[in-house]
Design an enzyme around this catalytic site. Sequence first.
Site, PDB file in Angstrom:
ATOM      1  CB  SER A 225      -0.889   0.016   1.240  1.00  0.00           C
ATOM      2  OG  SER A 225      -0.146   0.423   2.397  1.00  0.00           O
ATOM      3  CG  ASP A 226       1.317   5.899  -1.243  1.00  0.00           C
ATOM      4  OD1 ASP A 226       2.285   6.032  -0.462  1.00  0.00           O
ATOM      5  OD2 ASP A 226       1.111   6.675  -2.189  1.00  0.00           O
ATOM      6  CB  CYS A 227       2.831   5.823   3.648  1.00  0.00           C
ATOM      7  SG  CYS A 227       4.392   5.046   3.164  1.00  0.00           S
ATOM      8  CG  ASP A 228      -0.502   6.074   7.334  1.00  0.00           C
ATOM      9  OD1 ASP A 228      -0.419   5.021   7.985  1.00  0.00           O
ATOM     10  OD2 ASP A 228       0.203   7.075   7.571  1.00  0.00           O
ATOM     11  CB  SER A 229      -3.283   3.964   0.886  1.00  0.00           C
ATOM     12  OG  SER A 229      -2.594   2.742   0.755  1.00  0.00           O
TER      13      SER A 229
END
Length: 766
Positions: A284-288
């Site tokens: 995932s992208d960060c905190d997505s």
Amino acid sequence: MVRLVASTQALLASTAAAALFPDCQNGPLANNTVCDTTASVSARAQALVAALTNEEKFNLTGNTSPGVPRLGLPSYQWWQEALHGVASSPGVTFAASGNYSHATSFPQPILMGAAFDDALINAVATVVSTEARAFNNANRSGLDFWTPNINPYKDPRWGRGQETPGEDTFHLKSYVASLIDGLQGGKNPQTLKLVATCKHFVAYDEESWHGTLRYEFDAQVTTQDLSEYYMQPFQTCARDAKVASIMCSYNALNGIPTCADQYILQDVLRDHWNWTAAENYVTSDCDSIESAYGYHHYAPTREQVVADSLVAGTELNCGTYYQSHLPSAFSQGLFNQSTIDQAVTRLYSALIRLGYFNPASTTPYRSLSFADVATPDAGALALKAAEEGIVLLKNDGILPLSLRTDRNTTIALIGGWANASQTMQGNYFGIAPYLHSPLYAVQQLPNVRAIYGGTGGDPTTDGWDEAYNAALSADIIIYADGTTTSDAEEGLDRNTINWSGAKVDLVSWLSELGKPLIVLSMGDQLDSAPFLSNQNVSAILWGGYPGQDGGTALVNILTGKTAPAGRLPVTQYPANYVNEVSMLDMNLRPNDTSGNPGRTYKWYDNATLPFGYGMHYTNFSARFTNMSSESYNIASLVSSCDNKTYPYLDLCPFAHQVAINITNTGTVSSDYVALLFVSGQHGPQPYPLKQLVGYERLFSIGAGASQTANLNITLGSLARFDEQGNAVLYPGDYSLLVDVPTQATWNFTLTGSEVVLDHWPQPRNR
């Protein structure tokens, strides 16, 4: 689970200097099949996973992994960056001084893309991966790098456009194939040099525009546009270049957050593109993952969101959402044992492919050291990359500069970029060994007196006197300015794409002094119309974000030490374009109802300067040399494809190579980028104006000399996409066009019935 995550962070802090690689000789894993180099990657990974408890498996799914101390499995940071050189990031640690205190800083991709030189991109990526491996051997980085950004740069306001090679998908596909090869050490090598990560999957090109944040944006994209445009670079990454990792994005796609979207992660990525190697994983992208719950409100509980994402095929969470909520989701029965086992198996298969569990003596790259970082050859390549990408936009004949040798020439440098240093790196940068500004480079010229006239100021109360006085005493004026990361970067889109009124006024004022005035337009594209139309502005160069030796590269172009041959990798739009279409409108084709005038050079025909534009210090002519036939039968073209050599019809070559003779009709030796486009009225309406199907950079064509560009175009390049997203080769009349503006044309016809080259998976019921 909060307690477990907290203990994980404490463990990581206490083991920062721990051994980077597992001890497969004497450690607890020595007798586990994961350490058996004769076993398959899958068997090795499955043996490791079988030795883990569920609690350990859940805790290995975050980017900051605590490892498993009882098994001698070290902690590991999955998050490293290397957009244009080894970059500061959670997994990369630069030393305060001495060894590993710096790494080569190349230009941003937007400028390297302007070189249209795939061999250059491969060479840059090879240096980056070599330096990354050296950092890893010193326990200063991991081996998984979250680069490249290959979202097409379709809107000039996008803050992260500088991270991409440009707007055209054919160009991006060629660029990224060469890049992945250099980063990973070849196409599907025995041992991966690095794990590269193509991001952001998919339809992500908005940060924060008029109150809509990227974390909450729901991109509404037609199947036609999705297949034809937004997906194309990722197809090359996954299907053809065999990238090991993909990053899902913050946005939703047609109502579903991408990290939880089984249609794109399973139906397209894994099933349609056969991205099924043991080591292939999605991060995932960060905190997505958290955004899917907190911003998109996709599911009623956090547990449901993490379960949906894991089941969809997102194996790694940048953040702690998985580590925090997967245990509870599992206890609620929201996913089964095989799902978590599959995720961890894929992650550790990637590390196995990197040689993580292999003896150092049997693993390539383990001997690399700081002696292989920031070498003279790497520095020369960084300079070359900047020089090749710089684009000449205007020249009244002042360039290249003829500097006097009998006395000093006084050059005034004015503007926010005149003495730029770190600014030249753009974003996602590391610590460079040096940063040579335009002012520094001018100061190195013999028989030149350089005067720094300050930033010029905006508004006028700040710095104009200093700038004007410097200009008064100069023989030549260089105004260097443009956008910086304070105007556009990750998290920050632009609202305007024009030069400010104050800067236009300052340039106008300077132009009235009757002296040569050269504008260096830096950063992202700005509407150059005011300077193009000002007859007293002698020349304009666009230099993007040119990296550690950017000033030297610019001055080498100005003085003629290097001749310019870069081409604009994006459309330069007029300033009012931002008032004609919402940044949130994902449609590419012009639409009278919405007012969308069209996006990219394929659909928009009112550019200030078009995609592919670039002047030279000489003149070139172009002609086709081997195009004898004017008609081709589609069925014959398709039937001649060998499905073993070309397992996908869109990769099949056209009937023959296209040869274009390029002659330097001027007096200056120069590189030349041969751009080949196709146009024609075939397939669904509306018809694109033209589309790029091939390019090649030719080097050092001497005055009066000729070289031949041999371009291998594919059937896929000639295809159009229907409303279902299928790539179709249509009968009709076609034209091949060389250069911008067009210098040579060759017409041909495709006969017979249309053939579907790629059947696109249709979206699930959403």
